[in-house]
Scaffold this motif. Structure first.
Motif, PDB file in Angstrom:
ATOM      1  N   THR A  40       0.948  -1.140   0.048  1.00  0.00           N
ATOM      2  CA  THR A  40      -0.001   0.083   0.038  1.00  0.00           C
ATOM      3  C   THR A  40       0.899   1.176  -0.052  1.00  0.00           C
ATOM      4  O   THR A  40       0.713   2.248  -0.854  1.00  0.00           O
ATOM      5  CB  THR A  40      -0.958   0.091   1.008  1.00  0.00           C
ATOM      6  OG1 THR A  40      -1.743  -1.120   1.236  1.00  0.00           O
ATOM      7  CG2 THR A  40      -2.003   1.308   1.298  1.00  0.00           C
ATOM      8  N   PHE A  41       1.928   1.208   0.933  1.00  0.00           N
ATOM      9  CA  PHE A  41       2.621   2.394   0.893  1.00  0.00           C
ATOM     10  C   PHE A  41       3.536   2.666  -0.103  1.00  0.00           C
ATOM     11  O   PHE A  41       4.036   3.638  -0.479  1.00  0.00           O
ATOM     12  CB  PHE A  41       3.480   2.402   2.377  1.00  0.00           C
ATOM     13  CG  PHE A  41       2.634   2.691   3.504  1.00  0.00           C
ATOM     14  CD1 PHE A  41       2.355   4.030   3.999  1.00  0.00           C
ATOM     15  CD2 PHE A  41       2.412   1.437   4.120  1.00  0.00           C
ATOM     16  CE1 PHE A  41       1.371   4.135   5.062  1.00  0.00           C
ATOM     17  CE2 PHE A  41       1.436   1.936   5.384  1.00  0.00           C
ATOM     18  CZ  PHE A  41       1.182   3.110   5.698  1.00  0.00           C
ATOM     19  N   LEU A  42       3.878   1.605  -1.009  1.00  0.00           N
ATOM     20  CA  LEU A  42       4.895   1.585  -2.194  1.00  0.00           C
ATOM     21  C   LEU A  42       4.022   2.241  -3.082  1.00  0.00           C
ATOM     22  O   LEU A  42       4.512   3.037  -3.836  1.00  0.00           O
ATOM     23  CB  LEU A  42       5.036   0.297  -2.602  1.00  0.00           C
ATOM     24  CG  LEU A  42       6.421  -0.495  -2.069  1.00  0.00           C
ATOM     25  CD1 LEU A  42       6.946  -1.791  -2.642  1.00  0.00           C
ATOM     26  CD2 LEU A  42       7.817   0.373  -2.354  1.00  0.00           C
ATOM     27  N   ILE A  43       2.857   1.721  -3.173  1.00  0.00           N
ATOM     28  CA  ILE A  43       1.989   2.351  -4.444  1.00  0.00           C
ATOM     29  C   ILE A  43       1.579   4.029  -4.062  1.00  0.00           C
ATOM     30  O   ILE A  43       1.722   4.719  -4.865  1.00  0.00           O
ATOM     31  CB  ILE A  43       0.597   1.339  -4.393  1.00  0.00           C
ATOM     32  CG1 ILE A  43       0.658   0.218  -4.684  1.00  0.00           C
ATOM     33  CG2 ILE A  43      -0.433   2.213  -5.369  1.00  0.00           C
ATOM     34  CD1 ILE A  43      -0.400  -0.838  -4.786  1.00  0.00           C
ATOM     35  N   VAL A  44       1.462   4.234  -2.835  1.00  0.00           N
ATOM     36  CA  VAL A  44       1.080   5.890  -2.474  1.00  0.00           C
ATOM     37  C   VAL A  44       2.527   6.246  -2.899  1.00  0.00           C
ATOM     38  O   VAL A  44       2.314   7.531  -3.269  1.00  0.00           O
ATOM     39  CB  VAL A  44       0.664   5.884  -1.017  1.00  0.00           C
ATOM     40  CG1 VAL A  44       0.748   7.263  -0.554  1.00  0.00           C
ATOM     41  CG2 VAL A  44      -0.570   5.073  -0.678  1.00  0.00           C
ATOM     42  N   GLY A  45       3.602   5.977  -2.253  1.00  0.00           N
ATOM     43  CA  GLY A  45       4.686   6.690  -2.794  1.00  0.00           C
ATOM     44  C   GLY A  45       5.167   6.994  -4.403  1.00  0.00           C
ATOM     45  O   GLY A  45       5.414   7.859  -4.708  1.00  0.00           O
ATOM     46  N   ALA A  46       4.741   5.589  -4.874  1.00  0.00           N
ATOM     47  CA  ALA A  46       4.954   5.660  -6.540  1.00  0.00           C
ATOM     48  C   ALA A  46       3.959   6.788  -7.271  1.00  0.00           C
ATOM     49  O   ALA A  46       4.355   7.543  -7.882  1.00  0.00           O
ATOM     50  CB  ALA A  46       4.786   4.536  -7.100  1.00  0.00           C
ATOM     51  N   VAL A  47       2.772   7.020  -6.560  1.00  0.00           N
ATOM     52  CA  VAL A  47       1.739   7.869  -7.156  1.00  0.00           C
ATOM     53  C   VAL A  47       2.255   9.343  -6.950  1.00  0.00           C
ATOM     54  O   VAL A  47       1.959  10.136  -7.881  1.00  0.00           O
ATOM     55  CB  VAL A  47       0.520   7.461  -6.418  1.00  0.00           C
ATOM     56  CG1 VAL A  47      -0.456   8.696  -6.749  1.00  0.00           C
ATOM     57  CG2 VAL A  47      -0.074   6.391  -7.098  1.00  0.00           C
ATOM     58  N   ILE A  48       2.849   9.402  -5.605  1.00  0.00           N
ATOM     59  CA  ILE A  48       2.981  10.830  -5.135  1.00  0.00           C
ATOM     60  C   ILE A  48       4.230  11.375  -6.173  1.00  0.00           C
ATOM     61  O   ILE A  48       4.342  12.397  -6.772  1.00  0.00           O
ATOM     62  CB  ILE A  48       3.770  10.818  -3.708  1.00  0.00           C
ATOM     63  CG1 ILE A  48       2.311  10.462  -2.921  1.00  0.00           C
ATOM     64  CG2 ILE A  48       4.371  12.205  -3.375  1.00  0.00           C
ATOM     65  CD1 ILE A  48       2.802  10.591  -1.342  1.00  0.00           C
ATOM     66  N   ILE A  49       5.292  10.518  -6.398  1.00  0.00           N
ATOM     67  CA  ILE A  49       6.495  10.745  -7.062  1.00  0.00           C
ATOM     68  C   ILE A  49       5.912  10.984  -8.661  1.00  0.00           C
ATOM     69  O   ILE A  49       6.294  12.017  -9.153  1.00  0.00           O
ATOM     70  CB  ILE A  49       7.399   9.525  -7.238  1.00  0.00           C
ATOM     71  CG1 ILE A  49       7.977   9.351  -5.669  1.00  0.00           C
ATOM     72  CG2 ILE A  49       8.639   9.832  -8.371  1.00  0.00           C
ATOM     73  CD1 ILE A  49       9.070   8.170  -5.890  1.00  0.00           C
TER      74      ILE A  49
END
Length: 269
Positions: free
Chosen positions: A241-250
């Motif tokens: 979940t946090f990997l996806i959120v981080g990727a989306v933010i970037i």
């Protein structure tokens, strides 16, 4: 050599000194902390009694995990929080300076008169900052692995050690992207370092606060809490979940940076 490549090489050369300084700084931190590991391991029981006197919330905020702390991997996760903080400042500083340094140096207008698109200019600058971060992480991981192998008292998983170390790179990407969007939105940044320090420390303390409250929702606010060391040690993986959120933010931050940079009026004075 085309103009965009010249820009890339120029910026990469300009980042060389700071990249070396930041890399050495991270190495110094890990050497100092890991050199203390054998002492902690030998007096594990005494240190456990000391740690028990601290509230669980405080232990979590400081990165103490009693279950794993006296293993080389668990101990490594403690200084990793401070190393990540320093690395985030480096990345934020790089991102924030990508456009603002041209304004401060009064070379922005000159650069934009060259026969090269703004997209290529920003891409070249972004790649130079990215390479600087990659080099920092390669040098750091090589040094950290060497130190860990020297001070270990028993065998440990190099895979988990690598996953923990890689969190530095991921968090740097997040702050690089955040720095870029700030750089293109703010018309003139007088002090890049001041903005970088303020932004990084705000997110760092928000992350510490989320640990003391135990509120999982607050973890999404601070990039520093996207990678939980205890979870990585236990599962040998990251939280999806946090990997996806981080990727989306970037992706969103960088995409927005291109849109704003291509449309904004940029003046050297």
């Amino acid at each position: 050599m085309n103009i965009s490549m010249n820009i890339f090489m120029h910026d990469l050369k300009a980042y060389r000194k700071s990249t070396i300084i930041w890399s050495l700084s991270l190495i110094v931190i890990i050497v100092i902390f890991m050199s203390m590991y054998s002492s902690f391991a030998e007096d594990a029981e005494d240190f456990k009694k000391i740690l028990e006197n601290y509230p669980a919330a405080i232990r979590n905020a400081l990165g103490f995990n009693q279950e794993n702390f006296f293993t080389i991997i668990g101990f490594y996760s403690f200084p990793l929080s401070f190393i990540t903080l320093c690395a985030a400042i480096q990345a934020m500083n790089l991102g924030t300076s990508i456009v603002s340094k041209e304004v401060l140096a009064k070379t922005a207008d000159f650069l934009l008169t060259k026969p090269v698109t703004r997209t290529k200019i920003l891409t070249a600058k972004l790649l130079a900052a990215f390479v600087s971060i990659v080099m920092t992480n390669i040098v750091y991981f090589a040094a950290a692995s060497f130190v860990a192998l020297q001070v270990k008292t028993d065998e440990f998983s190099l895979k988990i050690f690598f996953l923990l170390s890689l969190t530095i790179f991921f968090i740097q990407l997040l702050f690089l992207a955040l720095g870029i969007i700030i750089s293109v939105i703010v018309q003139r940044i007088k002090s890049v370092l001041t903005v970088s320090l303020a932004t990084v420390f705000v997110f760092y303390f928000v992350g510490m606060f989320s640990d003391t409250t135990g509120d999982e929702v607050k973890r999404y606010i601070s990039p520093f809490k996207y990678f939980d060391a205890a979870y990585i040690i236990k599962h040998s993986s990251y939280e999806a979940t946090f990997l996806i959120v981080g990727a989306v933010i970037i992706i969103l931050a960088i995409a927005a940076s291109y849109v704003v940079y291509n449309k904004k009026d940029i003046h050297a004075v």
